[in-house]
Write an enzyme that holds these catalytic residues in place. Structure first.
Site, PDB file in Angstrom:
ATOM      1  N   ARG A 135       0.598  -1.089   0.249  1.00 19.38           N
ATOM      2  CA  ARG A 135      -0.196   0.094   0.353  1.00 19.38           C
ATOM      3  C   ARG A 135       0.882   1.516   0.148  1.00 19.38           C
ATOM      4  O   ARG A 135       1.769   1.704   0.693  1.00 19.38           O
ATOM      5  CB  ARG A 135      -0.959  -0.084   1.036  1.00 19.38           C
ATOM      6  CG  ARG A 135      -1.963   1.540   1.723  1.00 19.38           C
ATOM      7  CD  ARG A 135      -2.636   0.390   2.564  1.00 19.38           C
ATOM      8  NE  ARG A 135      -3.805  -0.396   2.270  1.00 19.38           N
ATOM      9  CZ  ARG A 135      -5.228  -0.600   1.181  1.00 19.38           C
ATOM     10  NH1 ARG A 135      -5.068   0.623   1.525  1.00 19.38           N
ATOM     11  NH2 ARG A 135      -5.282  -1.569   1.186  1.00 19.38           N
ATOM     12  N   THR A 139      -1.349   7.781  -1.093  1.00 19.79           N
ATOM     13  CA  THR A 139      -2.212   7.522  -1.916  1.00 19.79           C
ATOM     14  C   THR A 139      -3.115   6.368  -1.444  1.00 19.79           C
ATOM     15  O   THR A 139      -4.532   6.770  -2.199  1.00 19.79           O
ATOM     16  CB  THR A 139      -2.376   6.916  -3.369  1.00 19.79           C
ATOM     17  OG1 THR A 139      -1.423   5.835  -3.618  1.00 19.79           O
ATOM     18  CG2 THR A 139      -0.669   8.229  -4.345  1.00 19.79           C
ATOM     19  N   ASP A 233      -2.936 -12.327  10.143  1.00 22.24           N
ATOM     20  CA  ASP A 233      -2.062 -12.251   9.684  1.00 22.24           C
ATOM     21  C   ASP A 233      -1.808 -12.830   8.821  1.00 22.24           C
ATOM     22  O   ASP A 233      -1.141 -13.745   9.828  1.00 22.24           O
ATOM     23  CB  ASP A 233      -1.611 -10.882   9.893  1.00 22.24           C
ATOM     24  CG  ASP A 233      -0.112 -10.645   9.076  1.00 22.24           C
ATOM     25  OD1 ASP A 233       0.297 -11.491   8.313  1.00 22.24           O
ATOM     26  OD2 ASP A 233      -0.607  -8.761   8.846  1.00 22.24           O
TER      27      ASP A 233
HETATM   28  N1  URA Z   1      -3.834 -10.996   4.386  1.00 21.53           N
HETATM   29  C1  URA Z   1      -3.705 -11.851   5.784  1.00 21.53           C
HETATM   30  O1  URA Z   1      -3.184 -12.074   6.344  1.00 21.53           O
HETATM   31  N2  URA Z   1      -4.987 -11.662   7.247  1.00 21.53           N
HETATM   32  C2  URA Z   1      -6.331 -10.997   6.343  1.00 21.53           C
HETATM   33  O2  URA Z   1      -7.186 -11.623   6.967  1.00 21.53           O
HETATM   34  C3  URA Z   1      -6.488 -10.624   5.333  1.00 21.53           C
HETATM   35  C4  URA Z   1      -4.903 -10.051   4.311  1.00 21.53           C
END
Ligand code: URA
Length: 241
Positions: A135, A139, A233
């Protein structure tokens, strides 16, 4: 935002009906370029392990790898084959098939790299490319930071690897990168563990010729764009926690 509708559930396993546990299974998706793995008791048990916040890193890697293997095996079913007749050691003929064409994997860094070994386990000496999209702070749109792809990628079938499809921003940009390098859309297969309904819909609508093979379409996204119920994650759990 997470959908308000009840998650689909079905009884699983080989027990008397009254004893069969009911589990939440993948949402269905109408797009015909999306292929959701069969919601077997085994797949749901593996997903339950990796979703559990109490699952430690070693088990997370082990069970993720088992799901990745299922995704790769299913993905390979979407590649073209040609007729191939062989002779067996007992002097008979067998009419079979063999794969036609060259393939390569392309992982969306960093989490997609976790799927490379599963691909290598099924396709010996497969070429692997990488794309880094993050990201942009200014922006807040996805930005391509790095790519390293085989020179002849336009002549290959590409298995694009990313375990989590949340908003779809990175996957959409990755396909754009591949198309700019001459890969036809219908030569791209996207392999994914868990998708959000909004992300997979956006992706499948934008690229109707790209096939998506996923293990599960989840309930939705939270306010931080994490997939829910999700697993947190993926990159952190696979590489660091
Ligand atoms: N990436 C991840 O690792 N987990 C998520 O819930 C969304 C994106």
């Amino acid at each position: 935002m997470a959908s308000e509708s009840q998650p689909p559930s079905q009884p699983l396993g080989l027990r008397d009906d009254a004893q069969r546990p009911t589990a939440t299974v993948s949402k269905p998706i109408p797009q015909d370029n999306v292929f959701i793995l069969e919601q077997t008791p085994q797949l749901i048990a593996l997903l339950t392990m990796i979703r559990d916040k109490n699952t430690g890193r070693a088990d997370f890697i082990f069970y993720s790898n088992r799901i990745i293997r299922l995704l790769v095996e299913e993905g390979l079913n979407h590649l073209p084959v040609v007729g191939h007749e062989i002779s067996t050691p007992v002097g008979r003929h067998y009419v079979g098939v063999k794969f036609e064409g060259k393939i390569c994997g392309v992982s969306i860094m960093r989490a997609g790299e976790s799927m490379e070994q599963g691909l290598r386990d099924c396709c010996r000496s497969v070429r692997i490319g990488k794309i880094l999209i993050q990201r942009d702070e200014e922006t807040s749109k996805p930005k391509l930071y790095y790519d390293k792809l085989p020179e002849d990628i336009a002549d290959r079938w590409v298995l694009l690897l990313d375990p989590m499809l949340a908003t779809g921003g990175s996957a959409l940009m990755a396909v754009e990168v591949l198309k700019n390098r001459g890969v036809p859309e219908d030569h791209i297969l996207f392999l994914n563990l868990i998708a959000s309904p909004e992300g997979i819909k956006k992706f499948a609508d934008e690229y109707p010729k790209v096939r998506v093979v996923t293990a599960f379409v989840d309930q939705g996204l939270d306010e931080k764009n994490y997939i829910v119920p999700g697993l947190g994650d993926f990159g952190d759990r696979f590489y660091t926690m």
